[in-house]
Design a protein around this motif. Structure first.
Motif, PDB file in Angstrom:
ATOM      1  N   MET A 286      -5.171  -8.640   6.456  1.00 34.79           N
ATOM      2  CA  MET A 286      -5.996  -7.368   6.598  1.00 34.79           C
ATOM      3  C   MET A 286      -6.765  -7.061   5.508  1.00 34.79           C
ATOM      4  SD  MET A 286      -4.651  -7.083   9.660  1.00 34.79           S
ATOM      5  CE  MET A 286      -5.133  -5.866  10.664  1.00 34.79           C
TER       6      MET A 286
ATOM      7  N   ARG B 170       0.981  -1.171  -0.182  1.00 35.21           N
ATOM      8  CA  ARG B 170       0.245   0.086  -0.131  1.00 35.21           C
ATOM      9  C   ARG B 170       0.875   1.217   0.106  1.00 35.21           C
ATOM     10  NH1 ARG B 170      -4.745   0.749   4.457  1.00 35.21           N
ATOM     11  NH2 ARG B 170      -2.865   1.030   5.562  1.00 35.21           N
TER      12      ARG B 170
ATOM     13  N   GLY C   1      -5.694   4.643   7.515  1.00 33.11           N
ATOM     14  CA  GLY C   1      -6.163   3.444   6.902  1.00 33.11           C
ATOM     15  C   GLY C   1      -5.891   1.961   7.439  1.00 33.11           C
ATOM     16  N   TYR C   2      -5.601   2.331   8.987  1.00 30.18           N
ATOM     17  CA  TYR C   2      -5.067   1.205  10.056  1.00 30.18           C
ATOM     18  C   TYR C   2      -6.686   0.626  10.530  1.00 30.18           C
ATOM     19  CZ  TYR C   2      -0.270   0.840   9.244  1.00 30.18           C
ATOM     20  OH  TYR C   2       0.840   0.512   8.589  1.00 30.18           O
ATOM     21  N   ILE C   3      -6.585  -0.728  10.772  1.00 28.08           N
ATOM     22  CA  ILE C   3      -8.042  -0.842  11.245  1.00 28.08           C
ATOM     23  C   ILE C   3      -8.114  -0.880  12.871  1.00 28.08           C
ATOM     24  CG2 ILE C   3      -9.305  -3.307  11.733  1.00 28.08           C
ATOM     25  CD1 ILE C   3      -8.516  -4.283   8.957  1.00 28.08           C
TER      26      ILE C   3
ATOM     27  N   ALA D  56      -8.425  -3.834   4.766  1.00 27.14           N
ATOM     28  CA  ALA D  56      -8.786  -2.354   5.530  1.00 27.14           C
ATOM     29  C   ALA D  56      -9.574  -1.718   4.953  1.00 27.14           C
ATOM     30  CB  ALA D  56      -7.415  -1.785   5.891  1.00 27.14           C
TER      31      ALA D  56
ATOM     32  N   GLY E 202      -2.682  -3.808  14.484  1.00 34.59           N
ATOM     33  CA  GLY E 202      -1.358  -3.030  14.113  1.00 34.59           C
ATOM     34  C   GLY E 202      -1.179  -3.411  12.571  1.00 34.59           C
ATOM     35  N   ASP E 203       0.235  -3.359  12.109  1.00 38.61           N
ATOM     36  CA  ASP E 203       0.688  -3.618  10.754  1.00 38.61           C
ATOM     37  C   ASP E 203       0.956  -5.216  10.735  1.00 38.61           C
ATOM     38  OD1 ASP E 203       2.230  -2.047   8.280  1.00 38.61           O
ATOM     39  OD2 ASP E 203       2.552  -4.106   8.665  1.00 38.61           O
ATOM     40  N   ALA E 204       0.216  -5.836  10.142  1.00 36.95           N
ATOM     41  CA  ALA E 204       0.262  -7.334   9.845  1.00 36.95           C
ATOM     42  C   ALA E 204       1.522  -7.807   9.698  1.00 36.95           C
ATOM     43  CB  ALA E 204      -0.961  -8.041   9.211  1.00 36.95           C
ATOM     44  N   GLY E 205       2.162  -7.045   8.379  1.00 34.81           N
ATOM     45  CA  GLY E 205       3.556  -7.643   7.997  1.00 34.81           C
ATOM     46  C   GLY E 205       4.622  -7.443   9.100  1.00 34.81           C
TER      47      GLY E 205
HETATM   48  N1  URA Z   1      -2.694  -3.276   7.013  1.00 34.37           N
HETATM   49  C1  URA Z   1      -2.341  -3.531   8.158  1.00 34.37           C
HETATM   50  O1  URA Z   1      -1.292  -4.380   8.266  1.00 34.37           O
HETATM   51  N2  URA Z   1      -2.832  -3.225   9.329  1.00 34.37           N
HETATM   52  C2  URA Z   1      -4.132  -2.442   9.091  1.00 34.37           C
HETATM   53  O2  URA Z   1      -4.660  -2.516  10.269  1.00 34.37           O
HETATM   54  C3  URA Z   1      -4.424  -1.994   7.795  1.00 34.37           C
HETATM   55  C4  URA Z   1      -3.597  -2.210   6.924  1.00 34.37           C
END
Ligand code: URA
Ligand code: PRP
Length: 209
Positions: A133, A104, A192-194, A135, A199-202
Motif C-alpha cells: 500500500m 504507521r 489514511g486508508y485508501i 497511502a 482494507g488493511d493489507a497486513g
Molecule cells: N495501509 C493499509 O494497509 N491500507 C490502507 O488502505 C492504507 C494503509
C-alpha cells in the motif's frame, strides 16, 4: 520525469478485484498477493541487464543470454511487504533480501522504524522495495530514504494499490524512483486508508483482524 507504471494486465486486474472483496478469505488473499507480486515482478525486472555466455545444449554449443551484474536486492517493508516479497522470490529465487520494519502511528500517520537489515553491498545492487500500500507515502518515502543512506542508487518501488496523494508525495521526495502499481485508487479517508482500497493489507494477509 518521475515514473508511475500501472500494470494493467488482465490477470493482475482480475486478481486485484478478488483481493478487494471484503469476504475473500485470508488464505486466498495471501495466495493472490503472491500471484500478483510475481506478475508485477515480471514488469519491474523487464530492464535487467543481460550478458552473453557460452553454454552447451544437448545438441551443440551456443552463446546464450544470462542476467549480468550483481544479483538484485528485494527490500520488504514489514510486515505487509512480506506478502509481495514471497511472490517476487518465486520469480527471482536468488535475489538478496533486506527488511525494513515500519509501522504507521495511527494518530500521526508517521512511520516508526523498529527493524533494519539489508545486504552490506546494497549500493552495488538494483533494489526493489516492496509494500502493498502507498497511502500517504510516509512509509515508502522513509524506506527509500533509508536505503539511499546505505548507498542504494538504482531503486524501484512496487505496490498493489496507490492513492493519488501518495504518488504525488513520493514523486516529490524521490523523483528518481519509479513506482509500479496494479492500480491508483480514488483517494484517502480521514484515517489514511485508501478508498475504495482493500482494507488493511497486513491484517488481510495475516488474518489479524
Ligand atoms: N495501509 C493499509 O494497509 N491500507 C490502507 O488502505 C492504507 C494503509
Ligand atoms: C501499511 C502498509 C504500508 C503503510 C502505508 O503498513 O503496509 O507500510 O501502511 O501507509 P502510508 O503510505 O500512509 O505510510 P502498517 O503501518 O499498517 O503496518 P503493517 O505492515 O505492519 O501492518
Amino acid at each position: 520525469m518521475p515514473e508511475l507504471i500501472v500494470v494493467d494486465h488482465p490477470l493482475v486486474q482480475h486478481k486485484l478485484t478478488l483481493m478487494r472483496r471484503r469476504h475473500t478469505a485470508t488464505a486466498d488473499f495471501r495466495r493472490l498477493v503472491r500471484e500478483v507480486a510475481l506478475l508485477l515482478g515480471y514488469e519491474i525486472t523487464r530492464d535487467l541487464p543481460l550478458e552473453t555466455i557460452a553454454i552447451d545444449t544437448p545438441l551443440e554449443p551456443m552463446q546464450a543470454s544470462t542476467l549480468a551484474g550483481k544479483k538484485l536486492c528485494l527490500v520488504s517493508i514489514l510486515r505487509a511487504g512480506n506478502g509481495l516479497l514471497d511472490g517476487m522470490l518465486d520469480l527471482v529465487p536468488s535475489a538478496r533480501v533486506g527488511h525494513i520494519g515500519l509501522y504507521r502511528d495511527p494518530a500521526t500517520l508517521q512511520p516508526v522504524e523498529y527493524y533494519y537489515k539489508v545486504p552490506e553491498d546494497l549500493a552495488e545492487r538494483p533494489v526493489i522495495l516492496v509494500d502493498p500500500m502507498l497511502a500517504t507515502a510516509n512509509s515508502a518515502v522513509a524506506a527509500v530514504s533509508r536505503v539511499k543512506r546505505d548507498g542504494a542508487t538504482d531503486i524501484k518501488f512496487a505496490c498493489l494499490l496507490a492513492a493519488p496523494e501518495g504518488v504525488r508525495r513520493f514523486h516529490e521526495a524521490h523523483p528518481d524512483v519509479p513506482i509500479f502499481t496494479a492500480a491508483v485508487d480514488r483517494g484517502l479517508n480521514d484515517h489514511g486508508y485508501i478508498l475504495p482500497g482493500l482494507g488493511d493489507a497486513g491484517d488481510r494477509i495475516y488474518g489479524t483482524k
